[in-house]
Design a protein around this motif. Structure first.
Motif, short mmCIF file in Angstrom:
data_model
loop_
_atom_site.label_atom_id
_atom_site.label_comp_id
_atom_site.label_asym_id
_atom_site.label_seq_id
_atom_site.Cartn_x
_atom_site.Cartn_y
_atom_site.Cartn_z
N SER A 32 0.84 -1.19 0.00
CA SER A 32 0.00 0.00 0.00
C SER A 32 0.88 1.25 0.00
O SER A 32 1.73 1.44 0.85
CB SER A 32 -0.93 -0.01 1.22
N SER A 33 0.68 2.07 -1.00
CA SER A 33 1.38 3.34 -1.13
C SER A 33 0.67 4.13 -2.21
O SER A 33 -0.13 3.59 -2.96
CB SER A 33 2.86 3.12 -1.48
N PRO A 34 0.94 5.41 -2.31
CA PRO A 34 0.28 6.21 -3.33
C PRO A 34 0.50 5.66 -4.73
O PRO A 34 -0.39 5.67 -5.55
CB PRO A 34 0.90 7.60 -3.18
N THR A 35 1.71 5.17 -5.03
CA THR A 35 1.97 4.56 -6.33
C THR A 35 2.11 3.07 -6.07
O THR A 35 2.92 2.67 -5.24
CB THR A 35 3.31 5.05 -6.92
N PRO A 36 1.30 2.26 -6.76
CA PRO A 36 1.38 0.83 -6.48
C PRO A 36 2.78 0.29 -6.72
O PRO A 36 3.36 0.51 -7.77
CB PRO A 36 0.39 0.20 -7.44
N THR A 37 3.31 -0.38 -5.73
CA THR A 37 4.56 -1.12 -5.87
C THR A 37 4.23 -2.54 -5.48
O THR A 37 3.26 -2.81 -4.79
CB THR A 37 5.66 -0.57 -4.95
N TYR A 38 5.05 -3.44 -5.92
CA TYR A 38 4.78 -4.85 -5.68
C TYR A 38 5.94 -5.46 -4.91
O TYR A 38 7.08 -5.01 -5.01
CB TYR A 38 4.59 -5.60 -7.00
N VAL A 39 5.61 -6.50 -4.16
CA VAL A 39 6.62 -7.29 -3.45
C VAL A 39 6.47 -8.70 -3.99
O VAL A 39 5.41 -9.30 -3.91
CB VAL A 39 6.40 -7.26 -1.92
N CYS A 40 7.55 -9.21 -4.56
CA CYS A 40 7.55 -10.55 -5.13
C CYS A 40 8.45 -11.46 -4.32
O CYS A 40 9.52 -11.05 -3.89
CB CYS A 40 8.05 -10.51 -6.57
N THR A 41 7.99 -12.70 -4.14
CA THR A 41 8.79 -13.71 -3.47
C THR A 41 8.98 -14.85 -4.46
O THR A 41 8.11 -15.69 -4.60
CB THR A 41 8.11 -14.23 -2.19
N PRO A 42 10.11 -14.87 -5.15
CA PRO A 42 10.34 -15.95 -6.11
C PRO A 42 10.61 -17.27 -5.41
O PRO A 42 10.86 -17.30 -4.21
CB PRO A 42 11.56 -15.46 -6.90
N LEU A 43 10.59 -18.33 -6.18
CA LEU A 43 10.81 -19.67 -5.65
C LEU A 43 12.14 -19.77 -4.90
O LEU A 43 12.21 -20.32 -3.82
CB LEU A 43 10.78 -20.69 -6.79
N ALA A 44 13.17 -19.23 -5.51
CA ALA A 44 14.49 -19.29 -4.88
C ALA A 44 14.94 -17.87 -4.57
O ALA A 44 15.73 -17.28 -5.27
CB ALA A 44 15.48 -19.98 -5.80
N GLY A 45 14.40 -17.31 -3.52
CA GLY A 45 14.81 -15.96 -3.17
C GLY A 45 13.97 -15.37 -2.06
O GLY A 45 12.98 -15.95 -1.62
N ALA A 46 14.37 -14.20 -1.64
CA ALA A 46 13.68 -13.49 -0.56
C ALA A 46 12.71 -12.47 -1.16
O ALA A 46 12.88 -12.05 -2.30
CB ALA A 46 14.71 -12.79 0.32
N PRO A 47 11.71 -12.05 -0.40
CA PRO A 47 10.79 -11.02 -0.88
C PRO A 47 11.57 -9.75 -1.26
O PRO A 47 12.51 -9.36 -0.57
CB PRO A 47 9.88 -10.75 0.32
N ALA A 48 11.16 -9.16 -2.37
CA ALA A 48 11.83 -7.95 -2.84
C ALA A 48 10.84 -7.12 -3.65
O ALA A 48 9.91 -7.66 -4.23
CB ALA A 48 13.04 -8.31 -3.70
N PRO A 49 11.04 -5.81 -3.66
CA PRO A 49 10.18 -4.97 -4.50
C PRO A 49 10.30 -5.40 -5.96
O PRO A 49 11.37 -5.82 -6.41
CB PRO A 49 10.74 -3.56 -4.30
N CYS A 50 9.21 -5.30 -6.69
CA CYS A 50 9.24 -5.66 -8.10
C CYS A 50 8.23 -4.83 -8.87
O CYS A 50 7.37 -4.17 -8.28
CB CYS A 50 8.96 -7.15 -8.29
N THR A 51 8.33 -4.88 -10.16
CA THR A 51 7.43 -4.12 -11.02
C THR A 51 6.14 -4.90 -11.23
O THR A 51 6.08 -6.11 -10.94
CB THR A 51 8.08 -3.87 -12.38
#
Length: 195
Positions: A32-51
């Motif tokens: 949640s923020s004024p401009t939508p940002t995404y948090v992705c958690t790939p299969l082999a990795g940690a959660p990170a901001p993503c497009t």
């Protein structure tokens, strides 16, 4: 690419199967923020901001993994049913619908060996884990699953004689589309310790 490295294990008889497990572990959520940002958690990795595009791609990969789990589940049910009947020298329609390439060739060879040797599989054969793993695209496939099969309570029998005892096996199954249909195309042995 792996050439016919499909595994399956019931004592001396190559028995391919695997187990149900948790679905694709990749997750994503809109922060949640004024401009939508995404948090992705790939299969082999940690959660990170993503497009938004990366988030969408991750969701598509997750759906592909769910589809692959369905394909593998159908394969497993048919393969075990064929083993219980004593194998076959011809490929069943159900087996051909979910497998192809080196994987189909290897599994049909396993079934033909049972038929030729007059063996049947009895006892419990369970798919105990079936989860997405990284590496499918890097091997030239759409996705990959780790499949674990517990055949420790199964036996290969010839008439009333027990020929061999089952064991725990694991494989990494690779999937690709054949004429638009997702199929298990190849596999390689995996460490049952991952199960």
């Amino acid at each position: 690419m792996r050439r016919g490295a499909a595994v399956a294990g019931v004592v001396g008889i190559v028995l391919a199967a695997s187990g149900c497990g948790t679905p694709w572990v990749a997750t994503g959520s809109a922060a949640s923020s004024p401009t939508p940002t995404y948090v992705c958690t790939p299969l082999a990795g940690a959660p990170a901001p993503c497009t938004a595009e990366e988030f969408s791609k991750l969701q598509a990969q997750a759906q592909l993994a769910v589809d692959a789990q369905d394909v593998y589940g159908r394969f497993f049910a048919e393969f075990v049913a064929q083993q219980r009947k004593g194998g076959s020298t011809t490929t069943s329609t159900a087996l051909g619908a979910v497998t192809g390439g080196p994987y189909l060739a290897a599994q049909q060879a396993n079934l033909a060996r049972l038929a030729t040797d007059g063996l049947k599989i009895t006892g419990d054969v369970k798919l105990v884990k079936l989860v997405p793993v990284a590496g499918g695209p890097s091997h030239g496939y759409e996705t990959a699953l780790l499949a674990c099969i517990d055949a420790t309570k199964a036996e290969a029998v010839k008439g009333a004689t027990v020929v061999s005892q089952g064991k725990m096996t694991a494989e990494t199954a690779y999937f690709k589309r054949d004429a638009g249909v997702l199929k298990i195309w190849d596999a390689e042995k995996a460490d049952p310790g991952q199960c």
